[in-house]
Design a protein around this motif. Structure first.
Motif, mmCIF file in Angstrom:
data_model
loop_
_atom_site.group_PDB
_atom_site.id
_atom_site.type_symbol
_atom_site.label_atom_id
_atom_site.label_comp_id
_atom_site.label_asym_id
_atom_site.label_seq_id
_atom_site.Cartn_x
_atom_site.Cartn_y
_atom_site.Cartn_z
ATOM 1 N N VAL A 193 0.830 -1.200 0.000
ATOM 2 C CA VAL A 193 0.000 0.000 0.000
ATOM 3 C C VAL A 193 0.870 1.258 0.000
ATOM 4 N N ALA A 194 2.029 1.158 0.657
ATOM 5 C CA ALA A 194 2.937 2.305 0.713
ATOM 6 C C ALA A 194 3.459 2.661 -0.678
ATOM 7 N N GLY A 195 3.574 1.638 -1.551
ATOM 8 C CA GLY A 195 4.150 1.851 -2.877
ATOM 9 C C GLY A 195 3.517 2.992 -3.662
ATOM 10 N N PRO A 196 2.207 2.885 -3.984
ATOM 11 C CA PRO A 196 1.586 3.962 -4.770
ATOM 12 C C PRO A 196 1.609 5.313 -4.068
ATOM 13 N N ILE A 197 1.409 5.315 -2.737
ATOM 14 C CA ILE A 197 1.436 6.598 -2.025
ATOM 15 C C ILE A 197 2.828 7.217 -2.153
ATOM 16 N N ALA A 198 3.852 6.373 -2.011
ATOM 17 C CA ALA A 198 5.219 6.874 -2.101
ATOM 18 C C ALA A 198 5.509 7.422 -3.494
ATOM 19 N N GLN A 199 5.050 6.691 -4.515
ATOM 20 C CA GLN A 199 5.277 7.165 -5.886
ATOM 21 C C GLN A 199 4.693 8.548 -6.091
ATOM 22 N N LEU A 200 3.455 8.700 -5.614
ATOM 23 C CA LEU A 200 2.779 9.989 -5.749
ATOM 24 C C LEU A 200 3.522 11.074 -4.971
ATOM 25 N N LEU A 201 3.921 10.722 -3.754
ATOM 26 C CA LEU A 201 4.591 11.715 -2.908
ATOM 27 C C LEU A 201 5.936 12.134 -3.480
ATOM 28 N N VAL A 202 6.699 11.152 -3.963
ATOM 29 C CA VAL A 202 8.012 11.477 -4.524
ATOM 30 C C VAL A 202 7.844 12.470 -5.659
ATOM 31 N N ARG A 203 6.836 12.198 -6.510
ATOM 32 C CA ARG A 203 6.609 13.085 -7.641
ATOM 33 C C ARG A 203 6.179 14.473 -7.167
ATOM 34 N N SER A 204 5.230 14.518 -6.229
ATOM 35 C CA SER A 204 4.746 15.847 -5.841
ATOM 36 C C SER A 204 5.785 16.592 -5.003
ATOM 37 N N PHE A 205 6.602 15.877 -4.247
ATOM 38 C CA PHE A 205 7.704 16.559 -3.546
ATOM 39 C C PHE A 205 8.678 17.168 -4.550
ATOM 40 N N ARG A 206 8.942 16.401 -5.611
ATOM 41 C CA ARG A 206 9.905 16.907 -6.591
ATOM 42 C C ARG A 206 9.350 18.139 -7.301
ATOM 43 N N THR A 207 8.057 18.055 -7.685
ATOM 44 C CA THR A 207 7.434 19.204 -8.358
ATOM 45 C C THR A 207 7.453 20.424 -7.443
ATOM 46 N N GLU A 208 7.030 20.221 -6.199
ATOM 47 C CA GLU A 208 6.939 21.361 -5.293
ATOM 48 C C GLU A 208 8.331 21.911 -4.963
ATOM 49 N N PHE A 209 9.329 21.031 -4.918
ATOM 50 C CA PHE A 209 10.678 21.496 -4.575
ATOM 51 C C PHE A 209 11.240 22.394 -5.674
ATOM 52 N N ALA A 210 10.668 22.267 -6.882
ATOM 53 C CA ALA A 210 11.122 23.133 -7.980
ATOM 54 C C ALA A 210 10.217 24.346 -8.135
ATOM 55 N N ALA A 211 9.244 24.516 -7.221
ATOM 56 C CA ALA A 211 8.271 25.596 -7.389
ATOM 57 C C ALA A 211 8.898 26.954 -7.105
ATOM 58 N N GLY A 212 8.210 27.978 -7.578
ATOM 59 C CA GLY A 212 8.714 29.340 -7.439
ATOM 60 C C GLY A 212 8.911 29.764 -6.003
ATOM 61 N N TYR A 213 7.977 29.347 -5.121
ATOM 62 C CA TYR A 213 8.092 29.821 -3.744
ATOM 63 C C TYR A 213 9.296 29.205 -3.024
ATOM 64 N N VAL A 214 9.774 28.081 -3.548
ATOM 65 C CA VAL A 214 10.980 27.493 -2.970
ATOM 66 C C VAL A 214 12.195 28.385 -3.272
ATOM 67 N N THR A 215 12.247 28.890 -4.503
ATOM 68 C CA THR A 215 13.314 29.839 -4.852
ATOM 69 C C THR A 215 13.256 31.051 -3.922
ATOM 70 N N THR A 216 12.023 31.538 -3.688
ATOM 71 C CA THR A 216 11.875 32.675 -2.777
ATOM 72 C C THR A 216 12.456 32.337 -1.407
ATOM 73 N N SER A 217 12.178 31.124 -0.934
ATOM 74 C CA SER A 217 12.687 30.732 0.375
ATOM 75 C C SER A 217 14.208 30.624 0.395
ATOM 76 N N TRP A 218 14.775 30.062 -0.667
ATOM 77 C CA TRP A 218 16.243 30.041 -0.771
ATOM 78 C C TRP A 218 16.775 31.456 -0.629
ATOM 79 N N ALA A 219 16.124 32.364 -1.370
ATOM 80 C CA ALA A 219 16.609 33.740 -1.383
ATOM 81 C C ALA A 219 16.438 34.419 -0.031
ATOM 82 N N LYS A 220 15.467 33.943 0.763
ATOM 83 C CA LYS A 220 15.299 34.484 2.114
ATOM 84 C C LYS A 220 16.471 34.104 3.002
ATOM 85 N N GLY A 221 17.188 33.053 2.614
ATOM 86 C CA GLY A 221 18.267 32.558 3.449
ATOM 87 C C GLY A 221 17.899 31.280 4.165
#
Lengths: 542, 317
Positions: free
Chosen positions: B188-216
């Motif tokens: 059961v963990a398999g599909p949830i993990a697949q989805l999470l890995v993908r959405s973590f990766r997408t969100e980690f590349a999101a614009g607000y992440v760049t903003t946070s990097w820039a905040k320090g």
């Protein structure tokens, strides 16, 4: 005069490579730049010039696929070349603030604005109590020009307009009290009047706080109007550098001169066709006439949005009628109705003798032969699996017409080599794709083409070529254009008549010369004043 | 807001009602004669006609179908699903006897599955080492492709028979829970993990992440403060849907590990054609499923202010 501590940011011969497959391709080739205290420096370049990569490198925010292969980066006297994330985190926010490109995606959607500004304060001003942090965050929001800081503090990003979001991002950049602010196309996603306010504010901050500003932009007009110094970047190299007056008076590189010439705001009049104008046909009535169009959208939760409110326009044969306005003005809704894609709630559209708003599906299809559409984004409006030949043939096949040599003929008409016929959209540049889209629109020999922001996604030099092509085609074939755009500079270049829209209503309409010289409506005056570089005189040489 | 809640509750009730009705049609109406189902197939010919009639009358099979349906629906609403044919006990009692055991197993498996999935997604996002990321990301598809009965038997072999760490069957104490739990949670963990890995990766590349990097902000700070909540939202929905799979998965798990529970009871009920019991179980599973998804639907607006805004805008001002 300038001591070394006066230099806030010094990039020395920086080189950055990008990994493409198994190879490394240089994106930035030995670029040097400095920003001093209180100085407004602009870095200008088109897409792919490496300007964003350069500042990502300077901030230590390069993606995994990129690596620095040489050069140095120093903030004040501290060389930060090769610093890891943990050490760079001390520099970012604290010494250098960053304002990102798209305010709509650059704020965390699930956190209140206040929380996001507070974080930026906390990271950079350690050892303080909660009230002091809160006060600093509010102060930062006020400095960024959000006068109602208390309210914005408790709001979520989706509750703010684009301009307010960008101000919130400026507040975040200011929260760490940086000495220098780097802004990457901070206004490209905003309307022109909002852009003016944001840029005015940035320039004001420089004077008030004495910080340095490095602005990255594709818009030479913006750069010329605001900066002390300009750097022009092309293919990863700086090709021009100098104070604004010097660049304006005598650009040393060909590329800068081409950019200067291509900037729509720097042209006084309409583009002239490079071909002899076809003798005008019998000056009949209007080719396209719209009257009293209204369109209401039902929003989530039962509210209504009046996208069009009693709008209308008249397109004279063989001329270009521009529709201008900011986002939400109803331009695209109007264009969609003119092209017969959508039906208005009330009102009529006549194309020649046909009332297209009263036609059935079948009859509308016949009218489509005369009425074609070119979409905004050439990257999504062409099926990526079709070849160029199939794309251009499609309208002919849809109407059961012989294709013959039409594809080659149409490609020549849009100044593309016939060899392109077997390529797919993925192998073409943005400008080439838009040429294919125009060729497709021409395939049925229409009399009217509706162009919805057709050059907005293109770089300024490519934009100039496409506009020239449109003017040439018009002269050659007697076409009428409806040209939807947010860019008043472009209007001046191609349009004969212009309709200015705001909130679904037509504010003003008339010949371009009259409307631009003596705008009757306040809103038109505001729009004209906000065009970047409007006040600059054209360069001596042309 | 009220409209949204009413809508979601209404949908949940509809699902349960539909499950009840479909079960009724399948079990009581479609087969040739429902009375036949009540007897052991081997003895069915030796039963005198009058007994059959009496049974039919007892169960109300001689009444029109629609009356039978309404009668059963009425009883079901008061929590009465009739008596189990095999044991003669009320269906509700039979189910509530074994329900806790299955619920503990399924809920614990869901928690474990979600923990595993988040662990994988966090490691894959946080690591700076490409080989580690690749390794961790390959794991979910592996986990999905191993069937429960196989992994269950493997675990029994290793941890129970070889190492003797955990008992191989039964349900006394937490030690007996471990092996079934892991067996159930991993696929059961398999599909949830697949989805999470993908959405973590997408969100980690999101614009607000760049903003946070820039905040320090630091990498770990960004993942915890910014990425986590945005990336977790889609996983919540999928976790709700998955709970249904867990109940289905418990049939195999409980059989392999010889635990009592809904899964094993379902299997027995089907084998012995215990119609009222099967009907009761189906409705119960549907109700659990609807309830879990209702909870997920109601939690989502709490976590996502945009959704909340869309809802409050719908309410009369």
């Amino acid at each position: 005069m300038t001591t070394s501590t006066d230099q806030l940011l010094t990039v020395g011969a920086l080189a950055v490579d990008y990994r493409t497959g198994r190879q490394w391709t240089p994106a930035v080739r030995g670029v040097s730049l400095t920003v001093r205290a209180g100085e407004f420096v602009s870095l200008v370049g088109e897409s792919g010039s490496g300007k964003t990569t350069l500042i990502q490198g300077a901030l230590g925010l390069l993606p995994d696929a990129a690596r620095i292969t040489g050069g140095s980066i120093a903030y004040a006297d501290v060389d930060v070349t090769g610093w890891n994330d943990r050490k760079m985190a001390l520099v970012r926010g604290n010494y250098v603030g960053f304002v990102p490109q798209d305010p709509n995606t650059s704020l965390n959607p699930v956190k209140r604005i206040g929380t996001q500004v507070l974080e930026a304060v906390r990271f950079n001003r350690p050892r303080n109590d909660a009230t002091a942090y809160r006060e600093a965050a509010l102060e930062s929001l006020r400095t960024a020009g959000l006068t109602d800081a208390e309210r914005v503090f408790h709001q979520y990003p989706h509750e703010l307009s684009g301009g307010m979001k960008q101000r919130a991002l400026i507040a975040i950049a200011l929260a760490g009290q940086p000495r220098i602010i780097v802004a990457d196309e901070p206004t490209s996603a905003l309307d022109v009047t909002v852009q003016k306010r944001i840029l005015d504010h940035l320039a004001g901050l420089r004077e008030r706080l004495g910080i340095g500003i490095l602005l990255v932009t594709h818009d030479l007009g913006v750069a010329l109007e605001r900066s002390d110094r300009i750097l022009v970047m092309q293919s990863g190299e700086i090709v021009e550098e100098g104070p604004v007056a010097q660049v304006l008076a005598g650009a040393t590189s060909d590329y800068t001169r081409r950019l200067l010439d291509a900037a729509p705001s720097r042209h006084a009049g309409r583009l002239q066709p490079r071909l002899p104008v076809r003798p005008a046909g019998p000056a009949g009535g209007p080719v396209l006439r719209a009257d009293g169009l209204t369109r209401t959208y039902r929003l989530h939760g039962g509210r209504q949005l009046r996208a069009l409110d009693d709008a209308g326009l008249i397109v004279r044969p063989g001329t270009t009628h521009a529709i201008v306005g900011e986002s939400g003005a109803g331009k695209s809704t109007l264009a969609g109705i003119l092209a017969g894609f959508h039906r208005p709630d009330t009102g009529t559209v006549h194309a020649g003798d046909h009332e297209i708003t009263a036609l059935g599906r079948k009859q509308l299809r016949d009218v489509r032969r005369d009425l074609q559409f070119v979409f905004q984004n050439p990257f999504t409006s062409l099926d990526p699996r079709f070849t160029v030949r199939r794309l251009i043939e499609e309208p002919l096949k849809a109407f059961g017409l012989p294709t013959g040599d039409r594809v080659g003929e149409l490609l020549r008409a849009v100044a593309l080599d016939e060899a392109f016929a077997d390529r797919r959209p993925g192998q073409l540049s943005g400008g080439q794709r838009q040429r294919v889209a125009i060729a497709r629109a021409l395939a049925l020999n229409p009399r009217i083409i509706v162009l919805d922001e057709a050059v907005s996604a293109l770089d300024v030099s490519v934009q100039a070529q496409i506009l020239q092509l449109l003017v040439d085609l018009q002269a050659e074939r007697g076409l009428s254009y409806v040209f939807v755009t947010h860019d008043l500079g472009v209007v001046r270049l191609v349009a004969d008549d212009v309709t200015v829209m705001k909130d679904g209503r037509v504010v003003e309409t008339g010949p371009v010369g009259t409307v631009f010289r003596e705008p009757a409506h306040d809103y038109t005056r505001q729009l004209l004043a906000a065009v970047p570089g409007a006040g600059l005189t054209p360069a001596g040489q042309v | 807001m009220l409209r949204y809640v009413t809508l979601k509750v209404g949908r949940a009730l509809f699902v349960v009602w539909a499950a009840f009705t479909v079960t009724f049609v399948l079990l009581f109406v479609l087969p040739a004669n429902p009375v036949d189902l009540l007897f052991d197939p081997a003895e069915i010919n030796s039963i005198p006609a009058e007994v059959r009639e009496r049974v039919a009358e007892n169960y109300g099979f001689n009444k029109p179908v629609i009356l039978q349906y309404l009668d059963r629906l009425g009883h079901a609403l008061t929590g009465d699903f009739g008596n189990s044919v095999q044991s003669g006990r009320p269906v509700v009692t039979a189910i509530t006897d074994v329900l806790p055991s299955t619920l503990v197993l399924a809920a614990a498996a869901l928690v474990l599955a979600v923990l595993i999935a988040f662990g994988i997604a966090l490691v894959a996002t946080a690591t700076r080492r490409p080989w580690l990321r690749d390794l961790v990301e390959a794991w979910p598809s592996g986990a999905v492709s191993v069937p429960v009965f196989l992994s269950g038997i493997l675990m029994l072999q290793i941890f129970s028979f070889r190492l003797g760490w955990f008992p191989s069957f039964g349900d006394d104490g937490w030690r007996s829970l471990i092996l079934p739990l892991v067996t159930l949670a991993v696929p059961v963990a398999g599909p949830i993990a697949q989805l999470l890995v993908r959405s973590f990766r997408t969100e980690f590349a999101a614009g607000y992440v760049t903003t946070s990097w820039a905040k320090g902000a630091t990498r770990s700070g960004i993942i915890v403060r910014d990425v986590f909540r945005n990336a977790a939202l889609p996983a919540l929905t999928i976790a709700g849907v998955t709970f249904g799979n867990l109940i289905a998965g418990s049939v195999i798990t409980e059989t392999v590990f010889a635990r009592k529970g809904i899964g094993r009871m379902t299997q027995t009920a089907i084998n012995t054609l215990d119609v009222p019991l099967v009907a009761g179980i189906v409705v119960l599973v549907a109700a659990t499923f609807a309830l879990i998804n209702l909870i997920v639907d109601l939690i989502c607006p709490v976590l996502d202010p945009r959704l909340r805004a869309a809802l409050t805008a719908g309410a009369p001002a």
